[in-house]
Write a protein that holds these residues in place. Structure first.
Motif, mmCIF file in Angstrom:
data_model
loop_
_atom_site.group_PDB
_atom_site.id
_atom_site.type_symbol
_atom_site.label_atom_id
_atom_site.label_comp_id
_atom_site.label_asym_id
_atom_site.label_seq_id
_atom_site.Cartn_x
_atom_site.Cartn_y
_atom_site.Cartn_z
ATOM 1 N N ASP A 146 3.274 -1.227 -5.206
ATOM 2 C CA ASP A 146 2.217 -2.239 -5.184
ATOM 3 C C ASP A 146 0.826 -1.640 -5.005
ATOM 4 O O ASP A 146 -0.155 -2.165 -5.546
ATOM 5 C CB ASP A 146 2.481 -3.235 -4.042
ATOM 6 C CG ASP A 146 3.727 -4.074 -4.286
ATOM 7 O OD1 ASP A 146 4.138 -4.201 -5.457
ATOM 8 O OD2 ASP A 146 4.292 -4.596 -3.311
ATOM 9 N N THR A 147 0.734 -0.559 -4.230
ATOM 10 C CA THR A 147 -0.577 0.037 -3.969
ATOM 11 C C THR A 147 -1.236 0.517 -5.258
ATOM 12 O O THR A 147 -2.395 0.182 -5.535
ATOM 13 C CB THR A 147 -0.454 1.212 -2.985
ATOM 14 O OG1 THR A 147 0.133 0.758 -1.770
ATOM 15 C CG2 THR A 147 -1.833 1.804 -2.683
ATOM 16 N N LEU A 148 -0.495 1.280 -6.061
ATOM 17 C CA LEU A 148 -1.065 1.772 -7.317
ATOM 18 C C LEU A 148 -1.272 0.627 -8.304
ATOM 19 O O LEU A 148 -2.231 0.651 -9.089
ATOM 20 C CB LEU A 148 -0.166 2.846 -7.923
ATOM 21 C CG LEU A 148 -0.717 3.541 -9.179
ATOM 22 C CD1 LEU A 148 -2.106 4.122 -8.931
ATOM 23 C CD2 LEU A 148 0.228 4.631 -9.667
ATOM 24 N N THR A 149 -0.428 -0.384 -8.264
ATOM 25 C CA THR A 149 -0.619 -1.554 -9.128
ATOM 26 C C THR A 149 -1.970 -2.201 -8.857
ATOM 27 O O THR A 149 -2.728 -2.513 -9.785
ATOM 28 C CB THR A 149 0.508 -2.586 -8.911
ATOM 29 O OG1 THR A 149 1.762 -1.991 -9.231
ATOM 30 C CG2 THR A 149 0.293 -3.809 -9.787
ATOM 31 N N THR A 150 -2.276 -2.388 -7.592
ATOM 32 C CA THR A 150 -3.561 -2.986 -7.208
ATOM 33 C C THR A 150 -4.724 -2.107 -7.652
ATOM 34 O O THR A 150 -5.738 -2.602 -8.165
ATOM 35 C CB THR A 150 -3.613 -3.181 -5.681
ATOM 36 O OG1 THR A 150 -2.545 -4.049 -5.280
ATOM 37 C CG2 THR A 150 -4.940 -3.779 -5.252
ATOM 38 N N ILE A 151 -4.590 -0.802 -7.472
ATOM 39 C CA ILE A 151 -5.641 0.142 -7.866
ATOM 40 C C ILE A 151 -5.894 0.067 -9.373
ATOM 41 O O ILE A 151 -7.045 0.026 -9.832
ATOM 42 C CB ILE A 151 -5.246 1.578 -7.458
ATOM 43 C CG1 ILE A 151 -5.311 1.731 -5.940
ATOM 44 C CG2 ILE A 151 -6.144 2.610 -8.148
ATOM 45 C CD1 ILE A 151 -4.700 3.028 -5.430
#
Length: 299
Positions: A146-151
């Motif tokens: 999720d972190t990289l998705t948001t980025i």
């Protein structure tokens, strides 16, 4: 100093259970090399490793911190274009050329995976930026969270915003096929919106862009990393590839299977994944050996 791997030790006259106990007691991962005939047996009984049946054990220290992730606020102030490629490398383990070669068509934000198909490098002899295959000339899939998705979603919105703000001065990116004897490669070009596009240019939608739309290249990223090494405390000797080391260490230290990590990294075999990070200082390796002596009762 942060080390992803403390060293490789050749051991004998000790049971595999003792080695594994050492790992549990010290917070390390112990991996056995392929030259042990039946590693599953080694991990499940008290068979003593003799001189005739010596193995190599890779001792990996769990990270004391989450690894090499430079201060994002510092990067946004000094070189905002470097933020996204550094974050992708940290959260997906891509090589510097693979990060720069990533396109939006390679990324599935809904199912959270990306496909590594190409790599970008600078050819000093030709004075051109070249788009070519990955290191092993194979395509691989890398899952992310999720972190990289948001980025990535935020980066995409920012790029669309920049495109509107720059207008005619915004750059589009292209590649041109070049045939050189029996070899085919692709040269990278960037043109403003107002420039005529040659017939042999093909547009490509790179992910890592500068605010004006140009590709953020490996050469520029390497310069940024050298600057970070000089300016940020605790980042002495930092280079882009250490983000890949950190990615590996973070996965292994949190219980990821070495085989899965190997496939995510695109290594040819598991031993490469486990051994390539064994480049700590000589003193760190000696410290590891002394710890092993204590576990074996020789100290």
């Amino acid at each position: 100093m942060f080390f992803s791997c403390i060293g490789i030790l050749s051991v004998c006259g000790i049971t595999c259970v003792v080695l594994l106990s050492f790992g549990s007691a010290t917070g390390c991962i112990v991996s056995f090399s392929n030259n042990f005939a039946d590693s599953s047996l080694a991990l499940s009984n008290t068979l003593e490793i003799s001189n005739a049946n010596a193995v190599t054990a890779v001792i990996i220290i769990l990270p004391r911190r989450s690894g090499w992730l430079p201060n994002i606020a510092y990067l946004e102030k000094k070189n905002v274009s470097a933020v996204l490629p550094i974050q992708i490398a940290y959260y997906a383990g891509l090589r510097i050329g693979e990060v720069c070669g990533l396109t939006w068509q390679d990324i599935n934000l809904e199912e959270q995976y990306l496909t590594v198909k190409r790599s970008v490098r600078y050819d000093g002899a030709k004075h051109k930026t070249i788009i070519g295959p990955t290191k092993r000339k194979k395509v691989r899939t890398v899952d992310f969270g999720d972190t990289l998705t948001t980025i990535l979603k935020r980066a995409r919105k920012e790029q669309l915003k920049n495109q509107m703000q720059y207008g005619e001065l915004y750059h589009r990116n292209y590649y041109k096929e070049v045939q050189d004897k029996n070899r085919v490669y692709y040269e990278y070009y960037s043109l403003e919106n107002t420039q005529d596009i040659p017939a042999d240019y093909n547009e490509i939608s790179f992910v890592c862009l500068r605010p004006d739309g140009c590709l953020e290249t490996p050469s520029t990223l390497s310069i940024v990393c050298r600057t970070l090494a000089k300016k940020l405390d605790g980042f002495e000797g930092f280079h882009f590839h250490q983000l890949r080391h950190t990615y590996t260490s973070n996965l292994l230290s949190n219980g990821a299977a070495p085989k899965d990590v190997q496939e995510l990294l695109g290594h040819s075999d598991v031993s490469t994944t486990m051994n390539v990070y064994a480049h700590a200082t000589r003193e760190a390796k000696r410290t590891s050996a002394r710890l092993l002596d204590k576990v074996a009762g020789n100290d």
